[in-house]
Design a protein around this motif. Structure first.
Motif, mmCIF file in Angstrom:
data_model
loop_
_atom_site.group_PDB
_atom_site.id
_atom_site.type_symbol
_atom_site.label_atom_id
_atom_site.label_comp_id
_atom_site.label_asym_id
_atom_site.label_seq_id
_atom_site.Cartn_x
_atom_site.Cartn_y
_atom_site.Cartn_z
ATOM 1 N N SER A 178 0.861 -1.178 0.000
ATOM 2 C CA SER A 178 0.000 0.000 0.000
ATOM 3 C C SER A 178 0.897 1.227 0.000
ATOM 4 N N ILE A 179 1.209 1.681 1.188
ATOM 5 C CA ILE A 179 1.957 2.941 1.318
ATOM 6 C C ILE A 179 3.357 2.835 0.715
ATOM 7 N N GLY A 180 3.930 1.649 0.766
ATOM 8 C CA GLY A 180 5.315 1.498 0.292
ATOM 9 C C GLY A 180 5.442 0.804 -1.052
ATOM 10 N N GLY A 181 4.316 0.666 -1.767
ATOM 11 C CA GLY A 181 4.366 -0.051 -3.043
ATOM 12 C C GLY A 181 5.399 0.513 -3.996
ATOM 13 N N ASN A 182 5.482 1.814 -4.016
ATOM 14 C CA ASN A 182 6.431 2.465 -4.923
ATOM 15 C C ASN A 182 7.873 2.047 -4.635
ATOM 16 N N HIS A 183 8.233 2.040 -3.367
ATOM 17 C CA HIS A 183 9.623 1.712 -3.028
ATOM 18 C C HIS A 183 9.919 0.243 -3.305
ATOM 19 N N LEU A 184 8.914 -0.594 -3.043
ATOM 20 C CA LEU A 184 9.100 -2.029 -3.274
ATOM 21 C C LEU A 184 9.400 -2.303 -4.745
ATOM 22 N N ALA A 241 7.740 -6.317 -11.598
ATOM 23 C CA ALA A 241 8.714 -5.281 -11.252
ATOM 24 C C ALA A 241 10.142 -5.760 -11.503
ATOM 25 N N GLU A 242 10.306 -6.804 -12.303
ATOM 26 C CA GLU A 242 11.628 -7.310 -12.689
ATOM 27 C C GLU A 242 12.369 -8.006 -11.555
ATOM 28 N N GLY A 243 11.628 -8.506 -10.566
ATOM 29 C CA GLY A 243 12.278 -9.230 -9.480
ATOM 30 C C GLY A 243 13.054 -10.440 -10.010
ATOM 31 N N GLY A 244 14.280 -10.597 -9.552
ATOM 32 C CA GLY A 244 15.118 -11.707 -10.016
ATOM 33 C C GLY A 244 14.913 -12.961 -9.178
ATOM 34 N N PHE A 245 14.588 -12.756 -7.905
ATOM 35 C CA PHE A 245 14.317 -13.885 -7.010
ATOM 36 C C PHE A 245 12.930 -13.663 -6.446
ATOM 37 N N VAL A 246 12.018 -14.585 -6.776
ATOM 38 C CA VAL A 246 10.636 -14.432 -6.337
ATOM 39 C C VAL A 246 10.168 -15.759 -5.761
ATOM 40 N N ALA A 247 9.792 -15.721 -4.470
ATOM 41 C CA ALA A 247 9.457 -16.989 -3.812
ATOM 42 C C ALA A 247 8.276 -16.807 -2.870
ATOM 43 N N ARG A 248 7.671 -17.935 -2.505
ATOM 44 C CA ARG A 248 6.558 -17.890 -1.559
ATOM 45 C C ARG A 248 6.724 -19.009 -0.535
ATOM 46 N N ALA A 249 6.388 -18.696 0.704
ATOM 47 C CA ALA A 249 6.463 -19.704 1.752
ATOM 48 C C ALA A 249 5.289 -19.464 2.703
ATOM 49 N N ALA A 250 5.136 -20.335 3.679
ATOM 50 C CA ALA A 250 4.045 -20.167 4.645
ATOM 51 C C ALA A 250 4.597 -20.366 6.051
ATOM 52 N N ASP A 251 4.052 -19.593 7.014
ATOM 53 C CA ASP A 251 4.553 -19.643 8.388
ATOM 54 C C ASP A 251 4.524 -21.058 8.948
ATOM 55 N N ARG A 252 3.476 -21.819 8.572
ATOM 56 C CA ARG A 252 3.300 -23.138 9.179
ATOM 57 C C ARG A 252 4.211 -24.197 8.566
ATOM 58 N N GLU A 253 4.713 -23.942 7.357
ATOM 59 C CA GLU A 253 5.623 -24.900 6.714
ATOM 60 C C GLU A 253 7.052 -24.525 7.086
#
Ligand SMILES: Cc1ncc(C[n+]2csc(CCOP(=O)(O)OP(=O)(O)O)c2C)c(N)n1
Ligand code: SF4
Ligand SMILES: [Mg+2]
Lengths: 631, 341
Positions: B108-114, B172-184
């Motif tokens: 939201s507020i930081g989308g631009n910087h991300l 946004a041209e991310g070179g490393f993009v991953a997903r994980a979950a707290d429970r795993e």
């Protein structure tokens, strides 16, 4: 400028070829944005500096990059005042106008006094071009300009004539005509051509035919002056008595950039700039981007918030961190500046003020961000505010900003403005050995480390470079317990910390020089100024004093906290007048702080003060001291 | 100023070296605890001394994180952590800089910087705790909350279309993009380890349960009996299999499709490539339960020179070419003239 109200250029009727001596002259070069007026003015200025005159310049360019040709919106101007005595401003009203087209004539006519010289490019005064700006096509001959001394010169025809036989296209030839104007001005004011010739050789090293063409036209302009009856008189302006030394020209923005490079070197640290382009501050970013060899890293951020935030990150890393902007950008930085205040990190914010509010007048000057600089943050968020007085002063004030920031561990606001940022003046280059030592002592000792432990004198907390072994610690925007630096919601601690933050800034007062005073320390009227109005206010004060008035001038470089002599001065004059390019912001601060009934002398037109308007107003005040002075 | 990935003399550190005195103040059962545990487990294994880590956050429950990690830490302002981290990383390329953000803080507020940190490829390890809610401000919908969500600020259901964080990161041209979950937990540790070793901007989204304001948002992905059919763990060079290997993903008409392995044969199943085409990564990242299994793991990993590396290389090259700048020469440059005594 001439101190006399009549034209300084003597009687137009003199006969025979003669050279008259003048004390000061102000020339304004004006033309279409594409006519090269900034370049012409800069060349005239460089040559004038070399012959030893004191001088000041003011470029005035349109907000649009390429406004339609021949329109008033597209007129670009460059004014330079030079003289054989001290010059403090580019001059109220030009003594000489060089107008490359009807638009340039029309736009500048209102600024001329009767008797002023006008050089017009008569080739450009065709019916259509005149109509475009609502001038009668007969303007050059119908008596409209009778009050002035008009010289009609066929700049275009003469330029093409000088380049007969050259392989350049007509369009390329026509683009050289500004050098014809420059050559003619060199003749009229007895300046040598060599400097500009050398410059052309360098500039067009790879295109010798362009260098040659421009040199030919430059000489043609000079020779036209020599051979033409109309220019029977030429003028000389003898060198000023300037302190011996090595000089260079600097604009405020260049001086600001060099000041920060110097400060980082003096601090033995690396410089980081986070910035987002904005007029009139961008040139500082451009300048600093060149200085990689000095270890300078510039970061063109995605917006002003990221710019200041990145600088805060660099400061956390133990670097000299700065961010540069103008009013709208400062508005965006407010929250992050509060973070720097809370985390007590050194940071310099430069605001090159321009006309506001909102987008306002981007290319024009104003002093209307003072209260934003002072108060534009949430919470009690005090910070030191300082302001540069002249283009060259920007160098010293950049160093001063870094000195305060690193010594007191606080962000510092440095205010300049469009007028001094783009204006230039000769600068006596300082000896590096004479600059202050700003060596920073980073905390490295692990034993007893607390992140908000304070120096008992400055109240500064220790500065740790991130990466230092054993001193890992956390900072942030939440209130911290004094000493330990851990998060604290304790009511007493919060009040204590607010008072400490205020006290830390207040203590700087003991560490800054008295405000500069021109004139006596008591009298009828004290003019108080700050920032880029210094030159005009100083010159006006000198004039008023020469007329016998008991007027003094006090100039503030440090605005928060204020220097020690301010209160005494304010209370030693019958009338105190804060003169500023806003609706009374310094006035507000002085009244609030010292309970003195300060009057205002205010102007908010995007233009600097004219000396004459200050003199007139102060004289009116001297006559009826009770009146409010509002320009 | 060369970047250190593995210190020459690996320092022997343990989990407790990275714990701080600050009492951890998340709500009981908050997913943030599990994430903190994985960080404290991971950092001692990275071969870097403690002072070479910086953990920088914005504002939110998640952004309290730096206070609990015994490293250099900065709890900045809402949304701006990537920018603060950028300044630090440019000046300290040798440090390993982590950014902790939330779905509101980062998108939201930081989308631009991300997005700008990702496109510049500044070597930051950005970890976004996605609980699909504003936790700290007590439960408003966030830019990742599902369409129609009822919260205090959307009593009639939100009419906002949510962001998919991985789509944003890939776009946004991310070179490393991953997903994980707290429970795993184990998987989370592996993904964070890979992020730590990636040179460049690494973006990891962690599905994080907020038991107070959005409890169970990820239950279909984390509860036994449901997750088998709803999650696919992707691994480079391995076929896209889930549900105990009985089902897999193939692409037909550019679209993913669930198939029974028995019917089509294992050879037909799409083999995951972290360096595959962006369109494929996007399609994979955008599969969501219940229509598809949601992908966990490293979706994309493609290295390119990092911003901080290049900025500092420019400085080095200039110094090597022309020598370290001299202040006297700088001041005495441009158009100069001498005024005699
Ligand atoms: C400038 C500013 N605006 C608003 C807030 C209030 N605020 C604090 S955290 C937050 C949202 C946090 O949501 P998220 O990033 O998802 O973090 P979570 O608490 O869910 O971990 C908001 C709106 C603030 N601190 N600063
Ligand atoms: S509100 Fe939600 S996210 Fe925040 S600490 Fe509590 S459980 Fe965690
Ligand atoms: Mg959230």
């Amino acid at each position: 400028m001439s101190t006399d109200t009549s034209s300084p250029l003597g009687d137009p009727g003199s006969n025979g070829r003669s050279v008259e001596s003048l004390e000061t002259v102000a020339i304004r070069f004006a033309g279409d944005s594409g006519d090269g007026m900034q370049l012409t003015g800069t060349q005239f200025t460089s040559t004038t500096a070399i012959v030893g005159n004191d001088l000041a310049t003011l470029p005035d360019y349109p907000a649009e990059i390429r406004a339609p040709a021949g329109t008033l919106a597209g007129v670009s101007g460059f004014q330079v005042q030079f003289g054989s005595s001290d010059i403090y401003t580019p001059g109220d009203r030009p003594d000489v106008l060089v107008a490359m087209n009807p638009a340039a004539l029309k736009a500048n006519l209102k600024d001329l006094e009767p008797g002023a010289m006008i050089f017009v490019n008569s080739d450009a005064f065709d019916a259509r071009s005149c109509e475009k700006v609502d001038l009668p096509p007969t303007v050059l001959g119908d008596g409209t300009l009778d009050a002035f001394r008009v010289f009609e010169v066929q700049f275009t025809t003469l330029t093409r004539g000088a380049l007969e036989g050259s392989d350049l296209t007509t369009r390329e030839k026509d683009r050289c005509k500004n050098f014809l104007a420059l050559g003619l001005m060199y003749y009229c004011f007895s300046r040598p051509l060599e400097h500009t010739e050398k410059w052309l050789d360098q500039k067009f090293a790879k295109k010798p035919d362009m260098a040659e063409a421009n040199k030919l036209v430059l000489r043609a302009g000079f020779n036209y002056g020599v051979t033409t009856e109309a220019f029977a008189v030429s003028y000389k302006v003898p060198p000023a008595s300037i302190a011996p030394g090595v000089y260079r020209q600097v604009t405020g923005n260049t001086a600001t950039a060099m000041g920060f490079v110097a400060a980082a070197q003096l601090a033995k640290s690396d410089l980081f700039l986070g910035s987002y382009p904005i007029t009139p501050a961008s040139d500082i970013l451009h300048e600093l981007s060149k200085y990689k060899r000095f270890g300078v890293r510039t970061f063109q951020a995605e917006d002003e918030i990221a710019a200041v935030a990145s600088a805060i990150g660099a400061a956390f890393g133990g670097n000299i961190a700065i961010t540069t902007t103008s009013g709208p950008g400062l508005a965006l930085k407010g929250e992050a500046i509060g973070l720097a205040i809370m985390t007590e990190l050194p940071l310099v914010i430069v605001d090159v003020q321009r006309g506001g509010p909102s987008t306002g007048l981007p290319t024009k000057t104003e002093q209307s961000d003072l209260l934003q600089a002072m108060y534009g943050r949430n919470g009690e968020a005090p910070m030191p505010v300082i302001a540069a007085a002249t283009p060259a002063d920007c160098f010293d004030m950049a160093i001063e900003a870094v000195r305060i920031a690193t010594k007191y561990m606080t962000p510092v606001m440095l205010l300049t403005d469009g007028y001094i940022a783009n204006g230039a003046e000769p600068w006596k280059v300082p000896d590096v050995a004479s600059l202050p030592d700003l060596t920073v002592h980073f905390r490295t000792e692990v034993e007893g480390f607390q992140s908000y432990d304070r120096n008992p004198v400055t109240l500064a907390r220790p500065w740790v470079r991130a990466g230092t072994p054993g001193l890992e610690h956390r900072i942030g925007g939440l209130e911290k317990a004094d000493g330990s630096g851990t998060v604290s919601y304790d009511p007493d601690n919060h009040e204590h910390m607010n008072r400490i933050r205020a006290e830390k800034v207040a203590r700087i007062a003991a560490d800054i020089p008295d405000a500069e005073v021109i004139g006596d320390d008591h009298g009828d009227v004290l003019i108080v100024g700050w920032g880029g109005t210094y030159g005009a206010l100083r010159a006006a004060t000198a004039l008023l004093r020469r007329k016998g008035h008991k007027v003094s001038f006090m100039h503030l470089r440090h605005i928060n906290p204020m220097p020690g002599n301010v209160e005494r001065m304010l209370k030693s004059f019958r009338t105190v007048i804060a003169a500023e390019l806003n609706l009374g912001q310094l006035r507000h601060l002085l009244r609030e702080r010292y309970l003195v009934d300060v009057k205002g002398l205010n102007k908010i037109q995007g233009q600097p003060f004219k000396i004459s308007e200050i003199v007139k107003k102060i004289e009116a005040v001297l006559e009826t001291p009770s009146q409010e002075a509002v320009l | 100023m060369t970047a250190v990935t593995v210190a020459p003399n690996p320092v022997k550190l343990t989990r407790s070296d990275f714990k701080t005195e600050q009492e951890v103040r998340w709500c009981p059962g908050c997913g943030d605890y599990a994430i903190l545990a994985q960080f404290q487990k991971l950092f001692p294994t990275l071969g870097l001394p403690r002072e070479q880590f910086a953990v920088i956050s914005g504002i939110g429950c998640s952004s309290r994180f730096p206070y609990y990690m015994n490293t250099y830490g900065f709890h900045t302002i809402h949304g701006r952590a990537p920018a603060v981290a950028t300044g630090l990383k440019i000046m300290h390329p040798e440090m390993q800089v982590w950014v902790i953000t939330g779905d509101g803080d980062g998108l939201s507020i930081g989308g631009n910087h991300l997005i700008h940190a990702l496109r510049r490829n500044i070597d930051l390890k950005i970890v976004l705790f996605n609980n699909q809610i504003y936790g700290l401000t007590k439960g408003q919908y966030s830019p990742t909350s599902e369409f129609g969500k009822r919260t205090k600020s959307s009593p009639f259901g939100s009419v906002d279309t949510p962001f998919q964080p991985l789509s944003v990161a890939l776009g946004a041209e991310g070179g490393f993009v991953a997903r994980a979950a707290d429970r795993e937990q184990k998987h989370l540790g592996e993904v964070l380890d890979a992020a730590a070793h990636f040179k460049g901007a690494a973006f990891t989204e962690i599905y994080q349960n907020c038991p107070i304001f959005n409890d169970g948002a990820f239950a279909p992905l984390t509860e036994k009996g449901q997750k088998e059919a709803n999650v696919i763990f992707v691994e480079h060079g391995k076929p896209l299999l889930f549900n105990g290997g009985t089902q897999g993903i193939i692409f037909e008409d550019f679209r993913p499709k669930i198939v029974n392995v028995e019917e089509v044969g294992i050879d037909k199943i799409c083999v995951h490539r972290e360096d595959g085409p962006l369109g494929y990564h996007l399609a994979l990242a955008r599969m969501h339960a219940p229509e598809f299994p949601t992908a966990l793991g490293i979706i994309r990993r493609v290295e390119r020179p990092s911003y901080d590396e290049m900025v500092n290389a420019q400085v080095q090259t200039e110094i090597e070419k022309k020598g370290r700048g001299d202040l006297h020469d700088l001041l005495n440059s441009g158009h100069m003239w001498t005024v005699g005594a």
